[in-house]
Design an enzyme around this catalytic site. Sequence first.
Site, PDB file in Angstrom:
ATOM      1  N   TYR A   1       0.828  -1.209   0.000  1.00 41.82           N
ATOM      2  CA  TYR A   1       0.000   0.000   0.000  1.00 41.82           C
ATOM      3  C   TYR A   1       0.864   1.263   0.000  1.00 41.82           C
ATOM      4  CZ  TYR A   1      -4.412  -2.452   1.159  1.00 41.82           C
ATOM      5  OH  TYR A   1      -5.537  -3.250   1.165  1.00 41.82           O
TER       6      TYR A   1
ATOM      7  N   LYS B   1       5.552 -14.362   2.374  1.00 44.39           N
ATOM      8  CA  LYS B   1       5.489 -15.221   1.186  1.00 44.39           C
ATOM      9  C   LYS B   1       6.928 -15.276   0.677  1.00 44.39           C
ATOM     10  CE  LYS B   1       3.522 -17.653  -2.012  1.00 44.39           C
ATOM     11  NZ  LYS B   1       2.996 -18.998  -1.772  1.00 44.39           N
TER      12      LYS B   1
ATOM     13  N   ASP C   1      -4.516  -7.651   5.301  1.00 39.72           N
ATOM     14  CA  ASP C   1      -5.835  -7.198   4.833  1.00 39.72           C
ATOM     15  C   ASP C   1      -6.685  -8.422   4.495  1.00 39.72           C
ATOM     16  OD1 ASP C   1      -7.927  -5.624   3.730  1.00 39.72           O
ATOM     17  OD2 ASP C   1      -7.097  -5.962   1.727  1.00 39.72           O
TER      18      ASP C   1
ATOM     19  N   ASP D   1      -9.961 -10.377   6.813  1.00 39.39           N
ATOM     20  CA  ASP D   1     -11.307 -10.689   6.326  1.00 39.39           C
ATOM     21  C   ASP D   1     -11.647 -12.146   6.626  1.00 39.39           C
ATOM     22  OD1 ASP D   1     -11.865  -8.171   5.315  1.00 39.39           O
ATOM     23  OD2 ASP D   1     -12.666  -8.963   3.420  1.00 39.39           O
TER      24      ASP D   1
END
Length: 359
Positions: free
Chosen positions: A138, A189, A246, A250
């Site tokens: 971001y 990752k 993020d 969720d």
Amino acid sequence: MKTYKIAAIPADGIGPEVIDAGTRVLSALAGHLGGMSFDVTTFDWGSDYYKTHGSMMPEDALEQLKPFDAIYFGAVGAPDVPDHITLWGLRLPICQGFDQYANVRPTRIMAGVKAPLRDVGVGDLDWVIVRENSEGEYSGNGGRTHKGLPEEVATEVSIFTRVGVTRIMRYAFSLAQSRPRKLLTVVTKSNAQRYGMVMWDEIAAEVALEFPDVTWDKMLVDAMTVRMTLNPQSLDTIVATNLHADILSDLAGALAGSLGVAPTANIDPERRFPSMFEPIHGSAFDITGKGIANPVATFWTAAQMLEHIGEPAAAEHLMSAVDRVCEAGILTPDVGGTATTDEVTKAVIEAVKGRNALT
Ligand code: IPM
Ligand code: MG
């Protein structure tokens, strides 16, 4: 009497409905506990403001917000304004401008809320996801050239800095240390992303040396979704990049039963600027104006705000009131109930005052 200055930015969709509920509860809480009060100033920034002024908030918005003890934020997003404009025009400039680099997202299965996993119950999935909130995917770095032509190129560059990663890692280790299980999972990752993510792993190992009493492990983000679903009890505190967290938050919200109850705190741990507290759910235009928005996330984030400004007892009092109301089955439709926002809010106010939520 301690007076806290709160900047409310209800913004779009159901934002005003839930922030109204939240400020009513805060004022009841202050009235009941005594010794504190909240001086709430409401700002009309958001998508309607954009339609009149051409920007989501005024140019000196951060200057206006600076003197406040905290920011209480509703939701941003409108059907007729592109999402990247609303996001980069309001929420992200506040997060990044005030260097709120730690985004803290707790979950827990609340009483009365039906969660989709087998063999988990009330109080389970007691996780805190720490989301890096200032850089990574971001960071806003990138661009488009040859727009619209066949040879168009777009880049979206993730930026990871040693300073940025070290500070979020310290925050996460220290949060894990403060929780009973002292357990941290570092998500990356780093098999596929061999620069920034490998640096995350290295910095995690370095920072871990400062926290010898914290047990920590590493997960790749894809495998993490499996572990959250199939072995959720093995997790406690989780730290991940801006985008990974993020997505995982969720999933956490869904596994805990509803995004409607999930809160988030955008924290400047160094306290140079006000921190910002908001529900995770968005503006939810499908239910705006119907009076059925779930205010629980907004109450929970108010508890995070109380903790941050140094009122942990008030935070606990508020959360226990919210828990009792949920347990009594006074729930909005998104979590299987039939109550309205107002009914849940009134019940929480009664519970805050020590009265039976059911009467
Ligand atoms: C969140 C939201 C936002 C984000 C959206 C609205 C841009 O999904 O707070 O998790 O990705 O940061
Ligand atoms: Mg999200």
